[in-house]
Scaffold this motif. Structure first.
Motif, mmCIF file in Angstrom:
data_model
loop_
_atom_site.group_PDB
_atom_site.id
_atom_site.type_symbol
_atom_site.label_atom_id
_atom_site.label_comp_id
_atom_site.label_asym_id
_atom_site.label_seq_id
_atom_site.Cartn_x
_atom_site.Cartn_y
_atom_site.Cartn_z
ATOM 1 N N CYS A 91 103.249 31.196 25.201
ATOM 2 C CA CYS A 91 103.823 31.911 26.160
ATOM 3 C C CYS A 91 104.757 32.997 26.114
ATOM 4 C CB CYS A 91 104.422 30.842 27.279
ATOM 5 S SG CYS A 91 105.274 31.654 28.585
ATOM 6 N N ASP A 118 103.838 37.431 33.290
ATOM 7 C CA ASP A 118 103.793 36.146 32.341
ATOM 8 C C ASP A 118 102.404 36.078 31.813
ATOM 9 O OD1 ASP A 118 104.695 32.900 32.937
ATOM 10 O OD2 ASP A 118 102.595 33.332 32.487
ATOM 11 N N ARG A 124 99.919 33.943 29.014
ATOM 12 C CA ARG A 124 99.657 32.496 28.436
ATOM 13 C C ARG A 124 98.317 32.661 27.554
ATOM 14 N NH1 ARG A 124 104.027 28.643 30.449
ATOM 15 N NH2 ARG A 124 105.054 29.788 31.904
ATOM 16 N N ALA A 181 104.155 25.248 27.940
ATOM 17 C CA ALA A 181 104.421 25.815 26.511
ATOM 18 C C ALA A 181 105.708 24.866 26.135
ATOM 19 C CB ALA A 181 104.885 27.168 26.663
#
Length: 370
Positions: free
Chosen positions: A163, A234, A236, A307
């Motif tokens: 992340c 964000d 991932r 994460a």
């Protein structure tokens, strides 16, 4: 011991502290260990501490994360242990007390009570303290949601994903709503970023996402076209390699849109957390302990999109053989939910499994040395 562990858990649950402010949590646990005859060592540059039982080699470590989340609960903003760190601290504390009762365990077990896991960088500060440098194995633990595994099942490892967050700024100038040709609309630029990020592709066999999670632009005057905006992303990815590729694509998209719209787009990556690197030997030992304690086979390493900064330990210190116990606890509605609940019996499963794996690991290393 069960009653004492629950008292510890309930105290920690009721007195949560957010990242980097785990001062009273540290004080409470240090005093508790000192009263029991341990010699805990506080970290020099951050909250937290380490504490050992027995001595000599081999050396096994246990990690307990300490911080709570800042959340609204029943209308009140408070530090809230909705990720189970209160349980993790109680578990590791219980393990250390059980090991102390045994006496000479054929090596050293060191518990590391770490701050700021929720910010993704507390482990880096602990690494700088030097407390894991001489460890051979390192074990973590995390409660798991009911829809991932049912209590009392446990997994030999947790394959967390990577992340990273992005702070971005679009740096144009405001202009009149009647004259849109006089400048660039930062909201439209942000929309272009969202659109083009949606067209980024990585290996479809590896889970990965990138999305805008924060956007601020404009004022109370609706006749002004905002030239400036700030945004957040964000990112991932289930592997570190795909995360590297995803970050490259974000940089490329922002650079190309900056050139196309002729407006500065500045981005900063922060709070990077790596994907897990589960050690096969450590996972195998954990699986043996799970089966020994629970009387049923361990689940294989579970893959989860969440994460955890636990995995910085193995990246920064590659010699460490590490895995995290996936502790079935029927967490509902889910981790980080302000009203998170779990089966407290999982605490005692965690104590028994981690105690067993510490002893099993020390014995294994002694036999290997011979």
């Amino acid at each position: 011991m069960k009653e004492k562990v629950m008292q510890i858990f309930e105290h920690l649950h009721a007195h949560g502290e957010v990242s980097w402010k785990e001062i009273e949590t540290t004080n409470y646990l240090v005093a508790l260990f000192e009263e029991a005859g341990f010699q805990p060592k506080r970290f020099q540059n951050c909250p937290g501490f380490s504490v050992e039982v027995s001595s000599g080699s081999p050396k096994v470590g246990l990690r307990a994360d300490m911080d709570a989340l800042w959340q609204e609960v029943n209308g009140e903003m408070k530090a809230n242990h909705s990720c189970g760190h209160d349980a993790h601290m109680a578990i590791v504390t219980g393990v250390m007390h059980k090991l102390k009762e045994i006496g000479d365990i054929g090596g050293t077990v060191r518990a590391v009570f770490q701050p700021a896991e929720e910010l993704g960088n507390g482990s880096l500060s602990v690494i700088q303290e030097g407390v894991i440098d001489d460890l051979d194995y390192f074990y973590g633990v995390h409660l798991r949601p009911f829809d991932e595994m049912a209590f009392p099942n446990c997994a030999q490892g947790i394959q967390h994903g990577s992340c990273v967050f992005v702070k971005g700024q679009i740096g144009g100038l405001d202009h009149h709503g009647a004259r849109p040709h006089k400048g660039v609309n930062a909201i439209e630029v942000a929309a272009s970023i969202v659109h083009h990020l949606g067209l980024t592709y990585t290996d479809p066999h590896v889970a990965a996402t990138v999305k805008m999670t924060n956007l601020h632009a404009g004022t109370e005057n609706f006749n002004i076209i905002p030239g400036k905006a700030t945004f957040g992303l964000d990112l991932r990815a289930q592997t570190n390699a795909v995360m590297d590729e995803l970050q490259h694509q974000v940089k490329t998209v922002c650079a190309q849109l900056s050139a196309m719209h002729q407006v500065p787009i500045d981005i900063e990556f922060f709070d990077y957390v790596p994907a897990a690197a589960v050690n096969e030997e450590a996972a195998a030992l954990m699986a043996q302990s799970i089966e020994h304690v629970l009387g049923c086979p361990a689940l294989p390493t579970i893959v989860t999109p969440g994460a955890d900064d636990f995995h910085f330990y193995t990246i920064e210190r590659p010699h460490l053989k590490a895995t995290m116990l996936g502790l079935g606890a029927d967490v509902t509605p889910g981790l980080h939910d302000p009203y998170m609940l779990f089966n407290h019996e999982a605490i005692f499963n965690g104590i028994e499994i981690l105690t067993d794996v510490c002893l099993r690991t020390l014995q294994r290393e002694k036999e290997s040395a011979v």
